[in-house]
Design a protein around this motif. Sequence first.
Motif, PDB file in Angstrom:
ATOM      1  N   THR A  60      66.844  52.428  57.682  1.00 48.61           N
ATOM      2  CA  THR A  60      67.767  52.803  58.757  1.00 48.61           C
ATOM      3  C   THR A  60      68.133  51.613  59.647  1.00 48.61           C
ATOM      4  O   THR A  60      68.873  51.773  60.610  1.00 48.61           O
ATOM      5  CB  THR A  60      67.147  53.908  59.640  1.00 48.61           C
ATOM      6  N   SER A 128      74.325  54.475  61.262  1.00 47.31           N
ATOM      7  CA  SER A 128      73.237  55.027  62.061  1.00 47.31           C
ATOM      8  C   SER A 128      73.746  56.198  62.884  1.00 47.31           C
ATOM      9  O   SER A 128      74.774  56.104  63.556  1.00 47.31           O
ATOM     10  CB  SER A 128      72.673  53.943  62.983  1.00 47.31           C
ATOM     11  N   PHE A 135      61.770  56.768  65.919  1.00 41.08           N
ATOM     12  CA  PHE A 135      62.381  57.531  64.831  1.00 41.08           C
ATOM     13  C   PHE A 135      63.878  57.233  64.765  1.00 41.08           C
ATOM     14  O   PHE A 135      64.532  57.114  65.796  1.00 41.08           O
ATOM     15  CB  PHE A 135      62.155  59.033  65.044  1.00 41.08           C
ATOM     16  N   SER A 136      64.410  57.117  63.553  1.00 43.41           N
ATOM     17  CA  SER A 136      65.835  56.845  63.388  1.00 43.41           C
ATOM     18  C   SER A 136      66.361  57.500  62.119  1.00 43.41           C
ATOM     19  O   SER A 136      65.613  57.751  61.166  1.00 43.41           O
ATOM     20  CB  SER A 136      66.105  55.343  63.363  1.00 43.41           C
ATOM     21  N   VAL A 137      67.662  57.772  62.124  1.00 42.83           N
ATOM     22  CA  VAL A 137      68.324  58.447  61.008  1.00 42.83           C
ATOM     23  C   VAL A 137      69.630  57.717  60.698  1.00 42.83           C
ATOM     24  O   VAL A 137      70.359  57.313  61.604  1.00 42.83           O
ATOM     25  CB  VAL A 137      68.636  59.924  61.337  1.00 42.83           C
ATOM     26  N   THR A 166      65.785  58.251  56.676  1.00 35.88           N
ATOM     27  CA  THR A 166      65.009  58.450  57.903  1.00 35.88           C
ATOM     28  C   THR A 166      63.831  57.479  57.924  1.00 35.88           C
ATOM     29  O   THR A 166      63.324  57.067  56.873  1.00 35.88           O
ATOM     30  CB  THR A 166      64.469  59.888  58.011  1.00 35.88           C
ATOM     31  N   TRP A 168      60.195  56.656  60.464  1.00 39.74           N
ATOM     32  CA  TRP A 168      59.315  56.884  61.617  1.00 39.74           C
ATOM     33  C   TRP A 168      58.359  55.704  61.701  1.00 39.74           C
ATOM     34  O   TRP A 168      57.741  55.317  60.702  1.00 39.74           O
ATOM     35  CB  TRP A 168      58.536  58.180  61.445  1.00 39.74           C
ATOM     36  N   ALA A 176      59.050  56.267  55.761  1.00 42.72           N
ATOM     37  CA  ALA A 176      60.494  56.447  55.614  1.00 42.72           C
ATOM     38  C   ALA A 176      60.779  57.338  54.415  1.00 42.72           C
ATOM     39  O   ALA A 176      59.903  57.609  53.586  1.00 42.72           O
ATOM     40  CB  ALA A 176      61.184  55.089  55.451  1.00 42.72           C
TER      41      ALA A 176
END
Length: 271
Positions: A60, A128, A135-137, A166, A168, A176
């Motif tokens: 991500t 993104s 946390f990212s998506v 994703t 974390w 991920a």
Amino acid sequence: MKPLLNALCPMFFLVSLHCQATDKTVDVGTQAGQKLAERQQQEKLAAQQLAAKGTGLDPTEVIGRIEFNYTYLEQKTGTERHSGILKLDTDLDSKTIAGMEVPLSSAKLPEGSDQNGIGDVGFNIRRSVYVSPSFSVMAGGGITLDTASDDELGEGSHNVSAGVFTAWRHGTWMIANIASLKFYEDHAKDLNSFSLVPLIAYQPMAEYLSYVSLGLPFTYRYEAKDEIMNAFLSFGKVMPNKDVYSVGTKFNISGPDNDDFVLTIGYKRLF
């Protein structure tokens, strides 16, 4: 006796107040100490996460790169292949990244003949959609063209894909996942698939070892009803100039897989 009790009561009351005040002071001090310890732990985790950024592992992360991966592959059919994939990612803005992949391969077939040339060229774009400290998506899609110069160097079909990425992060650890769909042309529809690629990475950023990652890709092919699960193990070192070197291998866990031995050597130049 009564006058004595009357004289002692105020003293007991003062002692009680003093004890309560002391207890409250201890409680406040304990709470302050706990908050300080928690803040220090959070700062330590944040520093570890910052040090681990830029390894190229996080699916991500919006970061440009030039990447070259060399793979030596021995298949159960007797085919021996040397292949290199040149990847270029460029960040279009702070949230969007576009990339392309150009594979070059050399295959020695069981009957003794050789095939050399270009493989299937791919293009992709990812954006993104959510970012927090831990946390990212990201979501995106791509297209792979049937550009292989020989049958053994590609899949023999155009395909399109869409995926969600994703990640974390917690200090030196990252978990991920890449979930994707891939669709081929009618003559290769047996390859239509859904994939999950969980990734676990430990990133101590130590002197000789920057990270260890384990990928466990699972693929389900709709038409063929095949379920395939593999494991990819990789070790990497990030240099002070942000060059990244890695070595890895692949194992088949279950399902049909023609690969017998796989060795991968990678190089990334991050910018």
